[in-house]
Design an enzyme around this catalytic site. Structure first.
Site, PDB file in Angstrom:
ATOM      1  N   GLY A 130     -16.488   5.965  13.486  1.00  0.00           N
ATOM      2  CA  GLY A 130     -17.775   5.273  13.584  1.00  0.00           C
ATOM      3  C   GLY A 130     -18.912   6.162  13.127  1.00  0.00           C
ATOM      4  O   GLY A 130     -18.765   6.975  12.212  1.00  0.00           O
ATOM      5  N   SER A 131     -20.041   6.022  13.795  1.00  0.00           N
ATOM      6  CA  SER A 131     -21.254   6.706  13.328  1.00  0.00           C
ATOM      7  C   SER A 131     -21.192   8.221  13.454  1.00  0.00           C
ATOM      8  O   SER A 131     -21.991   8.920  12.831  1.00  0.00           O
ATOM      9  CB  SER A 131     -22.455   6.197  14.111  1.00  0.00           C
ATOM     10  OG  SER A 131     -22.612   4.817  13.871  1.00  0.00           O
ATOM     11  N   THR A 132     -20.279   8.752  14.247  1.00  0.00           N
ATOM     12  CA  THR A 132     -20.188  10.217  14.330  1.00  0.00           C
ATOM     13  C   THR A 132     -19.869  10.787  12.951  1.00  0.00           C
ATOM     14  O   THR A 132     -20.181  11.928  12.644  1.00  0.00           O
ATOM     15  CB  THR A 132     -19.099  10.657  15.312  1.00  0.00           C
ATOM     16  OG1 THR A 132     -17.848  10.141  14.868  1.00  0.00           O
ATOM     17  CG2 THR A 132     -19.377  10.148  16.716  1.00  0.00           C
ATOM     18  N   TRP A 133     -19.280   9.951  12.134  1.00  0.00           N
ATOM     19  CA  TRP A 133     -18.862  10.364  10.784  1.00  0.00           C
ATOM     20  C   TRP A 133     -20.064  10.674   9.890  1.00  0.00           C
ATOM     21  O   TRP A 133     -19.975  11.398   8.912  1.00  0.00           O
ATOM     22  CB  TRP A 133     -18.029   9.219  10.192  1.00  0.00           C
ATOM     23  CG  TRP A 133     -17.363   9.522   8.899  1.00  0.00           C
ATOM     24  CD1 TRP A 133     -17.673   8.988   7.688  1.00  0.00           C
ATOM     25  CD2 TRP A 133     -16.282  10.421   8.682  1.00  0.00           C
ATOM     26  NE1 TRP A 133     -16.863   9.484   6.719  1.00  0.00           N
ATOM     27  CE2 TRP A 133     -15.988  10.382   7.307  1.00  0.00           C
ATOM     28  CE3 TRP A 133     -15.550  11.270   9.497  1.00  0.00           C
ATOM     29  CZ2 TRP A 133     -14.984  11.146   6.735  1.00  0.00           C
ATOM     30  CZ3 TRP A 133     -14.546  12.020   8.936  1.00  0.00           C
ATOM     31  CH2 TRP A 133     -14.261  11.965   7.578  1.00  0.00           C
TER      32      TRP A 133
END
Lengths: 380, 715
Positions: B325-328
């Protein structure tokens, strides 16, 4: 000429001291190993080796008596001896002392008697007496049947005890004496050849698939294929005793572990170490040297006896001695064959060496008879 | 037949069957030769063989198990140890009647016949006695000792058994032990093992089995034919295994366990020390009780664990892959800055999403035109769609490996899974019907979907490594093996790799992550005063499922972070399955763990950090009160300590009204100070049984083309 010879009734230089010595040596070796393998009971008169020595003393007394009485005088008493032994065999079935489901002994105070050992002497004497007159041509079938009946009667009684091992010993004696009394040679040869051909076929075609139980097959095949013993399961189920005996014999090596140093017998791995497996104990503690010495002593006794039989003054004496030789031979082959894994386990003792007073006594009597016949080979 | 007739007829009496006698002689001789030859073979030729057989007969080697090393946390608290238990042993050599023994074991001790037969036929049975029953009851012991003579094959021995005092806590880290398998025996890695050895089968127990196991000793004894011991010949003492000190901090571990349990969801949390890669805590829920294995696990228990839809045996932190998800986006930012496809000041429009191919992919909101720092802070999808297209798949492929995803991190726990990062080749292989890498694929890949799939540990490794300025310390649980008399100490040497990105890049990205927590970002729930927590939340699509869905369909909640910003001392990742937004569910767990770290760093007693952070609730420590007898003196003592204490601020009025002040006051914030003694196992059991079967699938295969609705739902 003949008169001079006939006058010399008893020549003490014909007393076969070497035969007696060989027998005594075997008893001594046996007693040493009985001493070595059996723990002391604490009361010395109860120890097996002491009892064995007492039996030997009684045996020597009996031996002396037998040597001094002319065997031809015994001849007339044979029916009584035979009848008496049958009575004992019946008595043992009734009054016998039961051990492990067998009634083999009659107790007389501190001592006990095994009537089947006495029966061996009786059967040998009776057969020798019956077969000694020379028949014309081959032994008639009627005589063969009578001889078989003479043997079968005590055998049957012994089977009732039940003591199959002892009962079996009568068959080779009977066979040998029939053979020596002119049993049809052609028949023997035909039977031998047939047996050699038929036995393997019968084993593989009939016995193995249909008759024998698995454990019996295993025991037989272990003799042919000793590698089976390397399998733990096999050992545990079918060949434990044989395997332990093989270990005892094999670990003895050339000179053995030394008396009282054999672990197989002292730690209880060997079954029946003072009776049926006394040869294993000896092989372990005295090694190859000991085993071969024992074999040679037995061979000497048998060969010497056959020699005396050949020189006996009459057929009765000859047959008695051959009966003795056959008996010893059969015992030794079966017992040692079992100890070294060539034959399946049958409860047959090693004469003169295994613990057992009656056996020692009957052996000393028989040896007395052999020496007796030799002493009187020129007698009237 | 009179005597005279028999003995005086010379013709009869002198006849001797000489031929037959001669034959008999040779017959006898032949048999004696056979016997003699046989004696020669047995006693001279094969002598050695039988000597050995005789030895085996009378000498037994009774193994003395080596005590397995204990496993400790970094402060020496026991995580795993061993405890002596009575085991029922079966000595096959002394078993004379197998059927008899089996019947006793089945009828008398209630053991399963087939299980015993299997054990008897296992390779281990050849080398050592069989442990047929552990934790033998007193009555069993009494029976066996009473039947020593009849059944010498059965014995009772004291054997160490592995004990996991924490139960389900840390199960995935410490692992469990079990008998070595037949395949394992053939592996070169286990060349030091023998059949029947008890070895580690998971976790540290497996990774450091050689250190923990030690070497078995034995007693050589003389036995008689019944297997009764007559005499001891020699005793070779065992070499005990070495105790292992792990990097685990049990206090932080307990906080993480408790917080994750409190969410009511399954998931995983990992806390590490970015300065050397040491793992301070690792939680994976649902968990299992390794004690089940220590006693020899029952087939029913084992099958239940293996076949459970939630797969409690798996260590989710290192064995399961999730879309990040957005951690990427953090990795996307670093790659873009380094490849100079974007600058930190460059403004990329959000546009509420992007039109690519034949569809419009939404951002969850409308963010105007953020620069990179801002885009990270508010987690603007639209910005990163465009940044990703500029970066291109080849550059992403290059940087994901440098930044520690898509590869194994090299943690010292078994069975770590590689992450998946898409590439042109990957697309060809996975989607043969649509093999071309399209712009739409890149758009999805930019926000950690579209096949991007990593283990939680890899995300933590990547982000804390970035926070650490590119210094990637290989994660490790092992810290030190204590020296014993026989073996020297083994100390872990940190392994470091430099990802090789610039200081400027670090500055931009770490400022972005600082703003996530301390600005107007999505990670405000992780903020700790004066600790400069940086981080990034993520709300990862569960494959093919609409956003805003509930239950099993809900998104996974990510939060990854570290602190403090300029010199990270602690980092961590939390993934809560199907919990919704990462900033909401996961960030507080990270915060609680970091606070626990701070508390310990400052040397404060357990409850005090909460007050420290929330403007000092009344508190009197037990330490102060314990030395005083009366209420008044307690007050005095508290007053006296007041100027010296930097942390506690006693509220006098409160104390006066409540005389029972030797009890520490309950802090205001319940979620940070729940009592730790409460068993953590409890909340796990129920949901494990109640939740329906997982339909996430074995490979967690991501959907490459999600529907419009499921990405841009937030607008």
């Amino acid at each position: 000429m003949a008169g001079i010879i006939l006058k010399e009734t008893l020549r003490w230089r014909d007393f076969d001291g070497l035969l007696l010595l060989a027998a005594l040596s075997l008893v001594t070796l046996g007693t040493i190993e009985i001493y070595s393998s059996s723990p002391s009971t604490g009361a010395i008169y109860k120890d097996f080796w002491v009892k064995q020595l007492i039996a030997l003393l009684i045996g020597l007394v009996a031996f002396t008596v037998v040597v001094f009485v002319d065997y031809r005088k015994i001849y007339n008493f044979i029916p009584y001896i035979y009848g008496g032994s049958l009575l004992l065999l019946v008595a043992v079935l009734i009054f016998g002392h039961e051990v492990k489901g067998q009634r083999n002994w009659i107790n007389f105070g501190p001592m006990s008697l095994q009537p089947s050992e006495i029966a061996k002497i009786a059967v040998i004497l009776t057969l020798a007496k019956y077969l000694s007159p020379l028949r014309k041509g081959n032994l008639p079938w009627k005589d063969v049947l009578v001889a078989c009946a003479i043997t079968a009667l005590p055998m049957g009684l012994i089977m009732l005890q039940p003591d199959t091992g002892s009962a079996l010993t009568f068959i080779p004696v009977l066979a040998l004496l029939l053979f020596m009394s002119g049993f049809n040679l052609k028949l023997i040869i035909i039977a031998a050849v047939t047996a050699i051909i038929v036995t393997p076929a019968a084993y593989f075609q009939v016995l193995k698939p249909h008759v024998l139980k698995p454990y019996q097959i295993m025991r037989i095949e272990a003799v042919i294929n000793p590698e089976l013993f390397e399998q733990v399961d096999f050992r545990r189920e079918y060949g434990y005793q044989t395997f332990q005996s093989l270990i005892a014999v094999g670990s003895g090596g050339l000179t053995g572990t030394g008396v009282t140093k054999g672990t197989q017998s002292r730690l209880g791995f060997l079954p029946e170490h003072h009776t049926d497996f006394i040869a294993s104990v000896l092989a372990e503690e005295m090694g190859f040297v000991g085993s071969i010495s024992v074999l040679l002593l037995y061979l000497f006794i048998i060969m010497r006896s056959i020699g005396i039989a050949e020189r006996a003054r009459d057929r009765f004496g000859m047959l008695v001695i051959l009966g003795f030789a056959g008996l010893v031979f059969f015992h030794v082959i079966i017992n040692i064959g079992m100890v070294i894994g060539l034959l399946p386990i049958i409860g047959i003792t090693l004469p003169l060496m295994s613990y057992g007073g009656s056996s020692v006594l009957s052996m000393m009597i028989l040896i007395g008879l052999v020496i007796n016949v030799n002493l009187r080979r020129f007698a009237n | 037949m009179s005597k005279k007739k028999v003995f005086d007829d010379p013709a009869q009496q002198l006849f001797k069957p000489r031929g037959r006698i001669l034959f008999f002689k040779y017959f006898v001789l032949l048999f004696f030769v056979v016997l003699g030859v046989r004696f020669w073979y047995l006693q001279v030729v094969d002598h050695e063989h039988y000597v050995k057989a005789a030895e085996n007969n009378r000498i037994r080697e009774i193994p003395i198990p080596a005590p397995r090393g204990t496993i400790l946390d970094r402060e020496g608290k026991i995580l795993v140890d061993s405890t002596p238990t009575y085991s029922m042993m079966l000595y096959l050599e002394d078993m004379t009647n197998a059927e008899d023994t089996l019947n006793i074991l089945v009828s008398r001790f209630g053991l399963d016949r087939n299980t015993i037969l299997k054990m008897i036929n296992a390779p281990g049975a050849k080398t050592r006695p069989l442990v047929i029953k552990t934790n033998a009851a007193f009555s069993d012991r009494a029976w066996i000792e009473g039947h020593e003579f009849e059944h010498p094959e059965l014995k009772i021995e004291l054997q160490p058994q592995r004990r996991y005092p924490l139960g389900e806590v840390l199960a995935h880290v410490v692992g469990y032990v079990g008998e070595i398998g037949e395949e394992q025996l053939r592996e070169p890695a286990y060349d030091y093992c023998r059949p029947g050895d008890i070895i580690g089968q998971a976790g540290i127990e497996q990774s450091y089995n050689k250190i923990l196991m030690g070497k078995e000793g034995y007693r050589r004894v003389l036995v008689d034919s019944r297997g009764r011991v007559l005499q001891q010949l020699e005793e070779i003492p065992p070499i005990p295994g070495q105790d292992i000190i792990t990097a685990i901090d049990l206090d932080i571990q307990m906080i993480a366990e408790e917080k994750l349990s409190a969410t009511g969801f399954y998931g995983t949390a990992v806390i590490n020390d970015p300065r050397d890669g040491g793992i301070l805590a690792l939680v994976s829920h649902p968990s299992y009780d390794p004690n089940l294995f220590a006693a020899g696990i029952k087939a029913t228990d084992f099958n239940r664990l293996v076949n459970h839809p939630k797969r409690p045996l798996r260590n989710r932190a290192i064995q399961d892959r999730y879309p990040p998800g957005s951690t990427w986006k953090i990795l996307m930012a670093v790659a873009g800055l380094e490849e100079k496809t974007v600058t930190d000041k460059q403004i990329l429009p959000c546009g509420g999403g992007i039109s690519t191919g034949d569809r419009f992919v939404h951002c969850y909101g409308s963010h105007g035109g953020p620069d990179m720092r801002r885009a990270i802070e508010i987690s603007c999808d639209g910005y990163f769609y465009r940044e990703g297209i500029k970066l291109g798949i080849e550059n992403l492929e290059k940087w994901q490996a440098l930044l520690g995803t898509g590869i194994k991190t090299g943690i010292d726990l078994p069975n770590e899974t590689k992450g998946i990062v898409p590439s042109r080749q990957w697309k060809r292989k996975e989607y043969p019907k649509d093999p071309k890498w399209k712009e739409a694929d890149m758009v999805y890949a930019s926000i950690g979907q579209s096949g991007v799939s990593t283990t939680p540990l890899q995300i933590m490794f990547a982000i804390t490594g970035i926070g650490n300025g590119g210094k990637y310390y290989t994660p490790h649980v092992f810290k030190e093996a204590k020296a014993t008399e026989e073996s020297p100490a083994i100390v872990y040497q940190p392994k470091v790799r430099d990802a090789g990105f610039s200081q400027d890049t670090w500055k931009v990205v770490s400022e972005g992550m600082w703003r996530v927590v301390n600005g107007s970002g999505t990670g405000r729930r992780a903020a700790i005063a004066d600790f400069d927590v940086c981080g990034k939340s993520g709300t990862a699509q569960v494959v093919g499922i609409q956003s805003g869905a509930t239950g099993e369909q809900k998104e996974h909640a990510w939060f990854v972070g570290y602190a403090p910003k300029d010199a990270p001392e602690i980092g961590g990742v939390v993934l809560v399955e199907h919990a919704g937004h990462g900033g909401v569910e996961s960030a507080p767990i990270i915060k609680a763990c970091f606070e626990e770290y701070l508390r310990k760093k400052k040397g404060l007693p357990k409850e005090e950090l909460a007050q420290d952070a929330t403007n000092k609730q009344p508190n009197t420590s037990i330490l102060n009160a314990a030395t005083n007898n009366t209420v008044s003196s307690v007050i005095v003592s508290v007053q006296k300590t007041k100027p010296a204490s930097t942390v506690t601020k006693p509220n006098l009025s409160n104390q006066n009204s409540k005389p029972t002040i030797n009890k520490p006051a309950k802090p205001a914030k319940p979620n940070t100070t729940k009592p730790l003694v409460k068993p953590l196992v409890k909340p796990l059991v129920k949901p494990l049984a109640l939740l329906p079967q997982n339909n996430r699938g074995e490979k967690n295969k991501p959907q490459i083309v999600p529907t419009q609705a499921n990405l841009g739902g937030g607008r």
